[in-house]
Design an enzyme around this catalytic site. Sequence first.
Site, PDB file in Angstrom:
ATOM      1  CG  HIS A  56     -32.401  45.016  21.095  1.00  0.00           C
ATOM      2  ND1 HIS A  56     -31.938  46.162  21.515  1.00  0.00           N
ATOM      3  CD2 HIS A  56     -32.144  44.226  21.864  1.00  0.00           C
ATOM      4  CE1 HIS A  56     -31.559  46.163  22.736  1.00  0.00           C
ATOM      5  NE2 HIS A  56     -31.497  44.712  22.975  1.00  0.00           N
ATOM      6  CD  GLU A  58     -35.144  48.725  17.263  1.00  0.00           C
ATOM      7  OE1 GLU A  58     -35.771  49.584  17.835  1.00  0.00           O
ATOM      8  OE2 GLU A  58     -34.758  47.608  18.003  1.00  0.00           O
ATOM      9  CB  CYS A  86     -31.130  50.510  22.647  1.00  0.00           C
ATOM     10  SG  CYS A  86     -30.641  49.230  21.682  1.00  0.00           S
ATOM     11  CB  CYS A  89     -31.289  49.461  17.800  1.00  0.00           C
ATOM     12  SG  CYS A  89     -31.603  47.789  18.402  1.00  0.00           S
TER      13      CYS A  89
END
Length: 164
Positions: A56, A58, A86, A89
């Site tokens: 992801h 992040e 999410c 993260c």
Amino acid sequence: MIGPDDERWMRFAIEVATQDGADPSKSPIGAVLVREGKVITRGRNRTDAWNDATAHAEMVAFREAAQIEDTPGLDGAVLYSTLQPCGMCTMATIWTKVGRIVFGAGREDVHRMYFEDRNLDTMDFVKDAYRDDLVIDGGCLKDECAALYFRPGDAVPESEQGNL
């Protein structure tokens, strides 16, 4: 509270998010890590490109920052993300000791496919964490960020819905 500097960094996160295009089915998420007015690093969603479900935006930024800074801790940094982080993260933000999360679009602004749970808002992880020093400010350039993603009422084919 969202200020002009936050909007500037979020605009940069939007640029990062759309470097490979703005197809909402590809989850064009951008993240920027900033400390004392300087970019530490940035990341964009690389899950498809790297065949890595954990890549992801992040997480990409956290991994690179750890290499640059030669430490897993990002004390005093601010994470800017075009979409509310999410669960993975959010927990990584807690563990890296980031001091503040600023996100653009929230879970109510986008299609449910971008989040992993029906009822759990990942920001509850922060409320329940042992850290009392992590600040969250959502809605920074919300409309511009939400425009990157499918909207709540969009008829998205199930084959394009990664989390469902």
